[in-house]
Design an enzyme around this catalytic site. Structure first.
Site, PDB file in Angstrom:
ATOM      1  N   ASN A   1     -13.689  55.669  41.036  1.00 19.19           N
ATOM      2  CA  ASN A   1     -12.283  55.705  41.447  1.00 19.19           C
ATOM      3  C   ASN A   1     -11.330  55.415  40.296  1.00 19.19           C
ATOM      4  OD1 ASN A   1     -12.978  56.278  44.083  1.00 19.19           O
ATOM      5  ND2 ASN A   1     -12.972  54.135  44.736  1.00 19.19           N
ATOM      6  N   VAL A   2     -11.628  54.360  39.527  1.00 15.88           N
ATOM      7  CA  VAL A   2     -10.750  53.983  38.425  1.00 15.88           C
ATOM      8  C   VAL A   2     -10.858  54.991  37.287  1.00 15.88           C
ATOM      9  CG1 VAL A   2     -10.182  52.196  36.739  1.00 15.88           C
ATOM     10  CG2 VAL A   2     -10.897  51.553  39.057  1.00 15.88           C
TER      11      VAL A   2
ATOM     12  N   LYS B   1     -15.139  42.757  34.844  1.00 12.22           N
ATOM     13  CA  LYS B   1     -14.998  41.295  34.909  1.00 12.22           C
ATOM     14  C   LYS B   1     -16.336  40.581  34.840  1.00 12.22           C
ATOM     15  CE  LYS B   1     -14.907  42.622  39.501  1.00 12.22           C
ATOM     16  NZ  LYS B   1     -14.369  43.892  40.056  1.00 12.22           N
TER      17      LYS B   1
ATOM     18  N   GLU C   1      -7.267  43.542  30.483  1.00 12.40           N
ATOM     19  CA  GLU C   1      -6.271  43.197  31.504  1.00 12.40           C
ATOM     20  C   GLU C   1      -6.734  43.578  32.902  1.00 12.40           C
ATOM     21  OE1 GLU C   1      -3.593  41.465  33.138  1.00 12.40           O
ATOM     22  OE2 GLU C   1      -2.700  41.832  31.162  1.00 12.40           O
TER      23      GLU C   1
ATOM     24  N   ASP D   1     -17.202  37.563  42.720  1.00 10.33           N
ATOM     25  CA  ASP D   1     -16.158  38.327  42.051  1.00 10.33           C
ATOM     26  C   ASP D   1     -15.003  37.413  41.630  1.00 10.33           C
ATOM     27  OD1 ASP D   1     -14.702  41.130  41.633  1.00 10.33           O
ATOM     28  OD2 ASP D   1     -13.324  39.873  42.785  1.00 10.33           O
TER      29      ASP D   1
ATOM     30  N   LYS E   1     -13.488  36.177  37.722  1.00 14.80           N
ATOM     31  CA  LYS E   1     -12.081  36.239  37.332  1.00 14.80           C
ATOM     32  C   LYS E   1     -11.543  34.860  36.984  1.00 14.80           C
ATOM     33  CE  LYS E   1     -11.485  40.335  40.204  1.00 14.80           C
ATOM     34  NZ  LYS E   1     -10.988  40.892  41.488  1.00 14.80           N
TER      35      LYS E   1
END
Length: 433
Positions: A16-17, A106, A130, A202, A206
């Site tokens: 998707n990204v 991440k 980022e 997850d 982060k």
């Protein structure tokens, strides 16, 4: 002056990204060229199956990511594969070959940021990430640049959209966790295997990244205390409302003072927060991060924390910065670990507790329960009694005390004859008590 030689870009991964990153690169090439000072040319995209139809020239697709990274005409590598391997090796090879890297990974950065940052520094290139935290929300760059002259005291936020959607839906509808999780899967908010999200892995990755940057110390995912949301019930959310609170999965990184000096606390867990707290109104799949700095005060960053286009926006922001540095012979900020603050174990962290328990309906139970808190110097802030007979219940909210003292108190309550069951234990955040 416009640089004549184009900057070659390799993209690893086209989910998707990756699909959105490629689309923006191709559709906005003229604007990006003006912003960078040189053309950005897509050299290739590494995918698992190059035979699958994709919305780009098939000649740009390759199944050999290592060969693409090694090409002489590639200056920047954008890693969007996810996972540790082969991403770690590919990024390491790119950096050691003098190529800057942009990644949204991440899990990798939370474990290997030291290794990769060192490789970037030794080879005079950039490593930007980022998009690894909170999707489109700019958090990493403000911490590394905008607040570089300040002292950050605390970073706390909602950084996982799946869990925030689940808790928001439970709060609004009164539905049980399992039902809302199933609905989140149908709507595409939860993965087929949601473990990384719902058990806090997850968010812990982060938190490690944010703590490392904010406190100039190297923190990895294994340093972060972690609890997930799978044990949260609709009763917990209803009880939270009685105390003018809601429940959110929070990632919290802060400086704390212990007997051994200043340390870092990095932790992830579901917690009650007051309804007037800015994070209490962050609902659905949105993310938000609150930064508290010595001079800047409280800053809040809010927006889309995931999704193809929002995350691609953060990736392209890093890509433009890295490309500009190539054009004008600059460098982005290097990893800063000068403080080297140790991470405090959860036992040493001052917290508040919310404890719900089923109790025997007889005289003296409240006094006995209060006595267990008092033995460990845990002060009670509020008590709520509900029901009678077999349905008798006590809800206790404490003042701040060490997490060790709080957890030992809960363990003692579970052994009491007058306590039938400790139904729920949550922490309370966002208050000054």
């Amino acid at each position: 002056m416009m640089r004549s030689r184009p900057i070659g870009v390799a993209v690893l991964g086209m989910g998707n990204v990756g699909t959105e990153v490629v689309r923006i690169l191709l559709e906005n090439s003229a604007d990006l060229q003006s912003r960078v000072g040189a053309p950005l040319e897509l050299r290739g995209v590494a995918v698992r199956d190059a035979s699958r139809p994709r919305p780009i020239d098939p000649g740009l697709l390759t199944e050999d990511a290592a060969e693409l990274v090694a090409r002489d005409d590639v200056d920047l590598v954008v890693e969007l594969m996810g996972g540790i391997y082969p991403a770690r090796d590919l990024i390491g090879t790119a950096l050691k070959s003098g190529k800057s890297v942009v990644t949204a990974n991440k899990a990798l950065i939370a474990v290997y940021t030291g290794e990769l940052s060192t490789a970037a520094a030794e080879n005079g290139v950039d490593l930007y990430y980022e998009a690894a935290v909170a999707g489109a929300i700019p958090v990493v760059r403000p911490l590394t640049q905008s607040l570089a002259g300040d002292t950050v005291q605390r970073v706390a936020g909602i950084v996982n959209g799946t869990t925030n959607y689940i808790l928001s839906a439970m709060d609004e509808t009164g539905a049980d966790y399992d039902d809302v999780l199933a609905e989140a899967g149908r709507l595409g908010y939860a993965e087929a295997d949601p473990t990384a999200d719902v058990e806090g892995y997850d968010a812990a990755s982060k938190a490690a990244i944010l703590a490392s940057i904010a406190f100039h110390s190297r923190v990895t995912a294994s340093d972060v205390y972690r609890e997930g949301i799978s044990r949260i019930t609709s009763d917990d959310l209803e009880d939270a409302k009685k105390f003018d609170c809601t429940v959110k999965l929070l990632s919290i990184c802060e400086r704390i003072r212990t007997d051994d000096g200043e340390r870092i606390s990095a932790r992830v867990y579901p917690a009650l927060i007051p309804l007037e707290h800015p994070l209490a109104t962050v609902n659905g799949a949105f993310n938000a991060v609150v930064v508290e700095a010595e001079n800047a005060g409280r800053l809040m960053f809010y927006g889309q924390g995931a999704g193809g286009a929002p995350t691609a926006s953060a990736v392209l922001g890093d890509l433009v910065m890295a490309a500009r540095n190539r054009v004008f012979h600059g460098r982005g900020p290097l990893e800063s670990t000068y403080a080297s603050l140790p991470v405090a174990p959860i036992d040493d962290v001052p917290t508040r507790y919310y404890v719900s328990m089923k109790v025997a309906d007889r005289a003296g139970v409240l006094q006995q329960v209060a006595g267990e808190f008092s033995k460990r110097n845990v002060s009670i802030a509020a008590v709520r009694q509900e029901g009678a007979g077999a349905g008798a219940r006590l809800i206790v909210v404490t003042h701040r005390a060490s997490d060790r003292a709080q957890s030992e108190t809960v363990a003692a309550l579970e052994e009491m004859d007058s306590v039938i069951k400790v139904s729920s234990v949550l922490r309370l955040e966002g208050t000054d008590d």
